[in-house]
Design an enzyme around this catalytic site. Structure first.
Site, PDB file in Angstrom:
ATOM      1  N   GLU A 107      20.441  48.561  29.226  1.00  0.00           N
ATOM      2  CA  GLU A 107      19.642  47.873  30.253  1.00  0.00           C
ATOM      3  C   GLU A 107      19.305  48.821  31.401  1.00  0.00           C
ATOM      4  O   GLU A 107      19.545  48.543  32.581  1.00  0.00           O
ATOM      5  CB  GLU A 107      20.362  46.620  30.751  1.00  0.00           C
TER       6      GLU A 107
ATOM      7  N   GLU B  94      22.235  43.202  22.036  1.00  0.00           N
ATOM      8  CA  GLU B  94      23.176  42.361  22.791  1.00  0.00           C
ATOM      9  C   GLU B  94      22.665  40.934  22.666  1.00  0.00           C
ATOM     10  O   GLU B  94      21.509  40.658  22.996  1.00  0.00           O
ATOM     11  CB  GLU B  94      23.207  42.818  24.239  1.00  0.00           C
TER      12      GLU B  94
HETATM   13  C1  GAL Z   1      24.035  42.052  29.918  1.00  0.00           C
HETATM   14  C2  GAL Z   1      24.694  43.391  30.210  1.00  0.00           C
HETATM   15  C3  GAL Z   1      26.175  43.348  29.899  1.00  0.00           C
HETATM   16  C4  GAL Z   1      26.776  42.121  30.502  1.00  0.00           C
HETATM   17  C5  GAL Z   1      26.084  40.908  29.964  1.00  0.00           C
HETATM   18  C6  GAL Z   1      26.663  39.595  30.427  1.00  0.00           C
HETATM   19  O1  GAL Z   1      22.808  41.934  30.498  1.00  0.00           O
HETATM   20  O2  GAL Z   1      24.110  44.387  29.429  1.00  0.00           O
HETATM   21  O3  GAL Z   1      26.792  44.499  30.397  1.00  0.00           O
HETATM   22  O4  GAL Z   1      26.640  42.206  31.882  1.00  0.00           O
HETATM   23  O5  GAL Z   1      24.745  40.967  30.391  1.00  0.00           O
HETATM   24  O6  GAL Z   1      25.890  38.540  29.933  1.00  0.00           O
END
Ligand code: GAL
Length: 887
Positions: free
Chosen positions: A495, A575
């Site tokens: 991100e 993710e």
């Molecule tokens: C994402 C991020 C992660 C964590 C996650 C929680 O956007 O890449 O590190 O913060 O959100 O939902």
């Protein structure tokens, strides 16, 4: 590798380096010899203190720039001494000269004769942050994001090293797998160097400063800034530390690189590149040869050599390095590596000079092909496979960031039983042990470098040194890890703010990608993109496309747009989900469909800071497991996912990370911080292990306050149909419809008793599960995960405590206070319960059960044997004992 215009990328195999004390007989069998190379653990017996001495003649703060800028590059102060350490990982035009003199020479703590007897004695790996205490919410420095633990500040470690006279003329290196952070190392009062990024492994050459035949003193200073991380980073020398001793002519650090081509079940051609250093005063003519062995379960060579290379020769200039492209060789009927059959090999390379063996170097590796196809998805050795992956942070729950082999192995075993086959090392280089375990147990790895580049996410994060360290830290990851068959993807960031910076952001991505591909052209680069647009220059800079959440998030899912914009790039969920839940907690009413954004009452028990385990609640940017499954099942070209997260982790307790909220750890895990599966474990198991007969019911059935009220029952099963019974009465048989991943009975009216499900597959009974209303708690139960452990001071037994009723059923809402006692040749390392709000420090023997369960982590005292007895007591409940043997 072709970087564009391809329809699929073929990525071939790899491997890793360690050291051997074996030589090869003429028949190729191994025999023990005195190896010119030694790798010695120096984890034991360090002295430790927090803070600097009262007077410091020199400024030891490592300078950090703003917004990724560091101009001019520091030529004075501590940075000028540390930057040259990265030279071997920098381009020729990006080299730093070591200044003359000795920085910090007057500091009392670095003096050989400094009296450190008042400092604390301890063994590494060590994380001082996990020792706590938790900083109460509302107090300065109580930061939910980093687990409300005191991981920050300055720390010093000292160790006496006995270096024998016989080491005269040898090279002696300090190899640090990871220390958090801004490490500076003095030996015998001289500043040797250091490394800023706390997740990188690094080597310091001690040779010029060492005194063979005498006492040598290492003094190591760490400076871990507060507000440096979005999760708990840990603090201290939290990974293993080694002394490596070699002859002056030897294989370089991470100096072998094995690739394969023409891989099939009947044949594979291996190519080996070896980099050799010459620290002698004259040029060295060397000869290299390599033998290949099958690896045993420990990754060590076994049996006779199964292939032998020819001899290669090289002339290495005095003080120089040569990269030797060795003659290839062919393996017949290779046993290929895959997550299902993680076969490994070891290459043993012999370096000889004037007929003498000057180095023996072992490179574990595996042979496999990996293909990322934009339409067909991922395949390994020609077999199609989905990435059934999880993201995990590096902490090990109650053990903190201090790496522990058994704790990592336990995590992977639990994930394996869920059907997980891939790990993303979010958002940093992992401990080397994680990759060794992934090779061994059969996990694919997305190996990641950074959470930030030039732009910051926290005031003191990596952006402050990105300008001067991004090349070294990127190359370090790839050079260290490129021989692991488990590693399939290099992630250059998570991100990253540069996603939205058009060509300028893409330029940085291209630069990082160039470093990666110079170290390893065989694997693709990727980043985890949450906001890059389909068709953007940033996305175009990637070999394969990872989307965080946006791929499946309704109402505007992006997988289709990216596939259309980049029809030649493999696409996957880097993710996904970020569903939040607390083990054994449920709130009512229950959301419909694929779930809802949590908050405004949905899924949150705001009084107790617990999240409902119906697995239907997520933050605004996120999704549910069901939503991601549906998106991927609709779009066969999406290659799988990495769920956020496998395990709960310290820090980031969304939605309760605020100043006054009490929480210390996340709610995102499929498995809680103590390692106990939440309900969510079973929705993934149902999807990822379709051939494994299973059914799982939720919620629990102890609801005296809900008699007569609607209490939905959900079933996760690898079957396709299920019938639910309440106290023997059928509540109907239901099919799992297309794009449905749970079977729901949303109108069950609660009455105490038994809920039972019978699941079917293809019309045949497949699996059952049942839950009974329990009586009051009367007794405790203890169950060790392993009842024999090694007495090496590192091995662990994880002992699960259950609060049970008179029939031995777990009482699902019990919060009974437990006291653990360990006697015999063992110690209690930590306790936990998976409750994100529990601010009792982990080393405490007193731990409240959380929803019927708690955990005690026990280790043996080094060198002792016998039976370790673990006792659990709680007022009013029958106590219990168990034993763990140590050898
Ligand atoms: C994402 C991020 C992660 C964590 C996650 C929680 O956007 O890449 O590190 O913060 O959100 O939902």
């Amino acid at each position: 590798m072709k970087r564009s215009g391809r329809s699929a990328i073929d990525f071939s195999p790899l491997l890793v380096a360690a050291c051997v004390t074996m030589a090869l007989t003429q028949t190729g069998a191994l025999m023990a010899i005195d190896s010119p190379r030694e790798r010695i653990s120096i984890d034991d017996d360090w002295r430790f203190t927090k803070g600097d001495p009262p007077t410091l003649a020199e400024n030891l703060d490592y300078p950090r720039g703003r917004r990724g800028k560091m101009t001019p590059v520091p030529t004075t102060g501590i940075a000028a001494w540390i930057l040259p350490v990265g030279n071997a990982l920098n381009d020729a035009d990006h080299q730093f000269a070591r200044p003359a003199g000795n920085y910090g020479a007057a500091i009392s703590f670095v003096q050989t004769d400094f009296d450190d007897s008042g400092w604390r004695q301890l063994d590494l790996p060590h994380d001082f942050g996990i020792e706590g205490p938790f900083i109460p919410p509302g107090k300065a420095d109580s930061d939910g994001a980093t687990g409300r633990l005191p991981y920050f500040g300055i720390a010093w470690y000292r160790k006496h090293l006995a270096i024998p006279n016989s080491d005269k003329g040898r090279q002696v290196y300090l190899d640090v797998d990871g220390s958090m952070a801004y490490t500076a190392v003095w030996l015998n009062g001289t500043l040797v160097g250091g490394w800023p990024y706390g997740y990188s492994s690094f080597r310091l050459d001690l040779t010029p400063y060492i005194k063979p035949g005498g006492d040598n003193v290492l003094a190591i200073r760490l400076d871990n800034p507060p507000n440096s991380s979005r999760w708990y980073p840990g603090g201290g020398i939290y990974r293993n530390v080694w002394l490596t001793k070699t002859a002056p002519v030897h294989v370089s650090q991470w100096g072998t690189y094995i690739t394969t081509s023409g891989v099939s079940p009947t044949s594979a051609t291996l190519k080996l590149q070896v980099s050799v250093d010459n620290h002698a005063k004259a040029a060295a003519a060397v000869s290299l040869s390599t033998k290949i062995f099958a690896a045993d379960s420990e990754g060590k060579p076994k049996g006779a050599a199964i292939a032998t290379s020819g001899h290669d020769t090289a002339l290495i200039p005095a003080g120089g390095r040569a990269k030797v492209d060795c003659k290839g060789f062919t393996l017949v009927n290779p046993k290929l590596w895959s997550p299902k059959s993680p076969n490994r090999y070891v290459a043993v390379t012999t370096v000889t000079q004037n007929g003498n063996v000057v180095d023996l170097y072992e490179t574990p590796f595996g042979i496999r092909t990996v293909k990322f196809d934009p339409n067909e998805g991922l395949s390994i050795n020609g077999e199609r496979l989905k990435l059934n992956g999880v993201c995990d942070h590096h902490d090990l729950g109650a053990l903190g960031a201090a790496v522990n082999y058994r704790a990592l192995q336990r995590q992977l075993e639990i994930l394996h039983s869920m059907g997980c086959n891939a790990i993303r090392t979010s958002h940093n280089p992992p401990a080397p042990e994680l990759l060794e375990l992934a090779d061994r147990l059969g996990f694919m790895v997305m190996d990641e470098t950074f959470d930030t580049w030039r732009g910051s996410k926290r005031p003191n994060d990596y952006s402050g040194i990105f300008a001067t360290w991004h090349e070294q830290d990127t190359r370090m990851l790839v050079r260290r890890d490129r021989n692991h068959p488990s590693v399939v993807l290099w992630s250059i960031g998570n991100e990253i703010g540069e996603q939205g910076q058009g060509q300028d952001g893409a330029r940085v991505a291209i630069e990082l990608g160039k470093y990666v591909h110079e170290e390893d052209p065989t694997r693709p680069i990727t980043t985890a993109m949450n906001s890059a647009r389909a068709g953007s220059p940033f996305a175009a800079a990637m070999d394969v496309l990872g989307l965080n959440y946006q791929g499946s998030r309704l109402p505007n899912p992006q997988y289709g747009n990216f596939h259309q914009s980049f029809p030649d790039k493999f696409l996957y969920g880097s993710e996904t989900a970020s569903t939040i839940s607390s083990r054994g907690e449920y709130t009512f009413p229950v959301a419909n469909g694929y779930g809802v954004i949590s908050g405004r009452g949905a899924g949150q028990d705001n009084a107790n800071h617990q999240m409902s385990s119906y697995d239907l609640y997520f933050p605004s940017w996120a999704t549910s497991p069901d939503m991601e499954f549906a998106a991927q099942d609709r779009l066969a070209y999406v290659g799988g996912e990495f769920v956020w997260t496998g395990f709960d982790y310290l820090g980031e307790p969304t939605p309760w990370g605020g100043g006054k909220d009490p929480s210390r750890s996340s709610y995102f895990g499929i498995i809680d911080l103590a390692g106990f599966p939440k309900d969510r474990f079973y929705i993934y198991q149902a999807k990822w292990r379709p051939e494994f007969p299973m059914a799982h019911l939720l919620p629990h059935w102890n609801w005296p306050e809900r008699v007569g009220q609607v209490t939905p029952v959900h079933v996760y099963t690898s079957g396709d149909e299920a019938e639910l019974f309440l106290n023997g009465k059928s509540l109907g048989k239901k099919k799992k419809e297309k794009f449905q991943y749970r079977i729901r009975w949303d109108d069950v009216v609660y009455e105490p008793g038994e809920v039972k499900v019978v699941a079917y597959k293809d019309g045949k009974q497949w699996a059952t599960d049942s839950i009974k209303t329990t009586g009051p708690a009367t007794q405790l139960q203890l169950k060790p995960d392993r009842d024999v452990i090694a007495g090496d001071g590192h091995d662990l037994s994880f002992v699960t405590l259950t609060v049970a009723d008179k029939d031995g059923l777990m009482v699902p809402r019990s919060k009974s206070p437990i006291h653990f006692d360990v006697t015999g040749p063992g110690t209690l390392v930590a306790t936990d319960n998976g409750d994100a709000t529990d601010l009792n420090i982990f080393s405490s023997p007193d731990r409240r059960a959380f929803n019927g369960m708690a955990l005690a982590i026990v280790k043996a005292k080094r060198g002792q044997s016998g039976a370790i007895t673990i006792t659990a007591t709680s007022d009013g409940l029958t106590a219990t004992k168990t034993t763990v043997a140590t050898k």
